[in-house]
Design a protein around this motif. Sequence first.
Motif, PDB file in Angstrom:
ATOM      1  N   ALA A 174       0.835  -1.205   0.000  1.00 53.89           N
ATOM      2  CA  ALA A 174       0.000   0.000   0.000  1.00 53.89           C
ATOM      3  C   ALA A 174       0.868   1.253   0.000  1.00 53.89           C
ATOM      4  O   ALA A 174       0.596   2.219  -0.726  1.00 53.89           O
ATOM      5  CB  ALA A 174      -0.923  -0.005   1.220  1.00 53.89           C
ATOM      6  N   GLY A 175       1.930   1.236   0.802  1.00 53.06           N
ATOM      7  CA  GLY A 175       2.838   2.374   0.856  1.00 53.06           C
ATOM      8  C   GLY A 175       3.553   2.596  -0.460  1.00 53.06           C
ATOM      9  O   GLY A 175       3.733   3.743  -0.910  1.00 53.06           O
ATOM     10  N   LEU A 176       3.955   1.506  -1.092  1.00 55.51           N
ATOM     11  CA  LEU A 176       4.641   1.588  -2.381  1.00 55.51           C
ATOM     12  C   LEU A 176       3.739   2.204  -3.444  1.00 55.51           C
ATOM     13  O   LEU A 176       4.161   3.080  -4.214  1.00 55.51           O
ATOM     14  CB  LEU A 176       5.083   0.183  -2.809  1.00 55.51           C
ATOM     15  CG  LEU A 176       5.809   0.061  -4.145  1.00 55.51           C
ATOM     16  CD1 LEU A 176       7.110   0.848  -4.121  1.00 55.51           C
ATOM     17  CD2 LEU A 176       6.085  -1.410  -4.470  1.00 55.51           C
ATOM     18  N   LEU A 177       2.495   1.776  -3.475  1.00 53.65           N
ATOM     19  CA  LEU A 177       1.550   2.308  -4.453  1.00 53.65           C
ATOM     20  C   LEU A 177       1.289   3.795  -4.210  1.00 53.65           C
ATOM     21  O   LEU A 177       1.200   4.585  -5.155  1.00 53.65           O
ATOM     22  CB  LEU A 177       0.231   1.525  -4.394  1.00 53.65           C
ATOM     23  CG  LEU A 177       0.296   0.083  -4.895  1.00 53.65           C
ATOM     24  CD1 LEU A 177      -1.025  -0.631  -4.657  1.00 53.65           C
ATOM     25  CD2 LEU A 177       0.659   0.033  -6.377  1.00 53.65           C
ATOM     26  N   TYR A 218      10.303   0.612   2.063  1.00 53.99           N
ATOM     27  CA  TYR A 218      10.864  -0.473   2.876  1.00 53.99           C
ATOM     28  C   TYR A 218      11.339   0.044   4.228  1.00 53.99           C
ATOM     29  O   TYR A 218      11.104  -0.590   5.268  1.00 53.99           O
ATOM     30  CB  TYR A 218      12.024  -1.128   2.127  1.00 53.99           C
ATOM     31  CG  TYR A 218      12.784  -2.145   2.960  1.00 53.99           C
ATOM     32  CD1 TYR A 218      12.232  -3.388   3.235  1.00 53.99           C
ATOM     33  CD2 TYR A 218      14.045  -1.849   3.468  1.00 53.99           C
ATOM     34  CE1 TYR A 218      12.925  -4.320   4.007  1.00 53.99           C
ATOM     35  CE2 TYR A 218      14.739  -2.767   4.240  1.00 53.99           C
ATOM     36  CZ  TYR A 218      14.174  -4.007   4.504  1.00 53.99           C
ATOM     37  OH  TYR A 218      14.861  -4.911   5.281  1.00 53.99           O
ATOM     38  N   MET A 219      11.973   1.186   4.239  1.00 54.02           N
ATOM     39  CA  MET A 219      12.532   1.739   5.473  1.00 54.02           C
ATOM     40  C   MET A 219      11.449   2.048   6.507  1.00 54.02           C
ATOM     41  O   MET A 219      11.691   1.964   7.716  1.00 54.02           O
ATOM     42  CB  MET A 219      13.330   3.013   5.168  1.00 54.02           C
ATOM     43  CG  MET A 219      14.573   2.789   4.325  1.00 54.02           C
ATOM     44  SD  MET A 219      15.795   1.705   5.104  1.00 54.02           S
ATOM     45  CE  MET A 219      16.392   2.781   6.410  1.00 54.02           C
ATOM     46  N   THR A 220      10.263   2.395   6.054  1.00 54.77           N
ATOM     47  CA  THR A 220       9.193   2.767   6.988  1.00 54.77           C
ATOM     48  C   THR A 220       8.247   1.624   7.342  1.00 54.77           C
ATOM     49  O   THR A 220       7.542   1.700   8.348  1.00 54.77           O
ATOM     50  CB  THR A 220       8.354   3.923   6.410  1.00 54.77           C
ATOM     51  OG1 THR A 220       7.811   3.534   5.141  1.00 54.77           O
ATOM     52  CG2 THR A 220       9.202   5.168   6.229  1.00 54.77           C
ATOM     53  N   THR A 221       8.225   0.549   6.540  1.00 58.03           N
ATOM     54  CA  THR A 221       7.259  -0.531   6.786  1.00 58.03           C
ATOM     55  C   THR A 221       7.900  -1.845   7.232  1.00 58.03           C
ATOM     56  O   THR A 221       7.516  -2.411   8.251  1.00 58.03           O
ATOM     57  CB  THR A 221       6.400  -0.790   5.537  1.00 58.03           C
ATOM     58  OG1 THR A 221       7.256  -1.093   4.417  1.00 58.03           O
ATOM     59  CG2 THR A 221       5.536   0.418   5.196  1.00 58.03           C
ATOM     60  N   SER A 281      -5.777   2.444  -1.833  1.00 53.07           N
ATOM     61  CA  SER A 281      -5.105   2.862  -0.602  1.00 53.07           C
ATOM     62  C   SER A 281      -6.113   3.299   0.456  1.00 53.07           C
ATOM     63  O   SER A 281      -5.982   2.956   1.637  1.00 53.07           O
ATOM     64  CB  SER A 281      -4.139   4.006  -0.909  1.00 53.07           C
ATOM     65  OG  SER A 281      -3.534   4.472   0.271  1.00 53.07           O
ATOM     66  N   SER A 282      -7.139   4.041   0.044  1.00 50.47           N
ATOM     67  CA  SER A 282      -8.147   4.523   0.993  1.00 50.47           C
ATOM     68  C   SER A 282      -8.955   3.373   1.584  1.00 50.47           C
ATOM     69  O   SER A 282      -9.441   3.470   2.723  1.00 50.47           O
ATOM     70  CB  SER A 282      -9.082   5.526   0.312  1.00 50.47           C
ATOM     71  OG  SER A 282      -9.872   4.899  -0.679  1.00 50.47           O
ATOM     72  N   LEU A 283      -9.109   2.292   0.828  1.00 48.96           N
ATOM     73  CA  LEU A 283      -9.829   1.115   1.319  1.00 48.96           C
ATOM     74  C   LEU A 283      -8.955   0.257   2.226  1.00 48.96           C
ATOM     75  O   LEU A 283      -9.400  -0.239   3.266  1.00 48.96           O
ATOM     76  CB  LEU A 283     -10.316   0.262   0.135  1.00 48.96           C
ATOM     77  CG  LEU A 283     -11.437   0.833  -0.728  1.00 48.96           C
ATOM     78  CD1 LEU A 283     -11.591   0.001  -1.999  1.00 48.96           C
ATOM     79  CD2 LEU A 283     -12.755   0.861   0.051  1.00 48.96           C
TER      80      LEU A 283
END
Length: 222
Positions: free
Chosen positions: A124-127, A146-149, A197-199
Amino acid sequence: MKRKRYEMEKKKTELKTAIEELSLFIITKAEDNTEATHIPLRPLLSFGNLIIQVLDKIGPTLAVLRQDIDQNIQRLEKVCETDSCVYSNLVEILKKERKEGTSKIVASCSRALLWLTRTMDFTAGLLRLLSKEKSSKMEEIVEECYMTTLKPHHGWIASAAFKVCLKLVPDNKTFMDAIGAKEESYETLREDIDTLSSLLTPILKEIYFVLEQYGMNRLRSM
């Protein structure tokens, strides 16, 4: 009519399929009672399989991530098949393994659920980053996400493996072509990404909350 429907299904991307499935995702919970929460497992496994389909389109560069997702899905599907009425609710799996004292072993379903959730969070973060930072290089976007998740939960072995994979990620166009439909505009693709992402974000938030209640959120890999 059937042919037209077939053509529409054929054109449907993994993103649009995921949007359709997650838009029907319903979490029910009782106030101040985590054990009474119901979070459906099957839609999450379907979403995990959609991630695998996208990775397959990209090629073998993210094979390690693909294998990890696939193993976690198989583990969860296996326990769900033992009693689909009960274990279609992922909370029941956590409850079962906590009672047995097996939730934190390497091959547990609770651990599989934790890492599948983290992978979805990474996806989700990547998208989101791809949608906002069109000019950035794919390698930079993947590393930032990657660094944040995932990085905070990885030991040195997993981190080293990721660094190798990072050098093999495809360019932006290859990835965007993999997740979009042919001749689909970037704006349409970005709208789909934002919708997904919102879902997904509130769903992951609820799952993380439940995992924390069962003492699973601090587990790390090697």
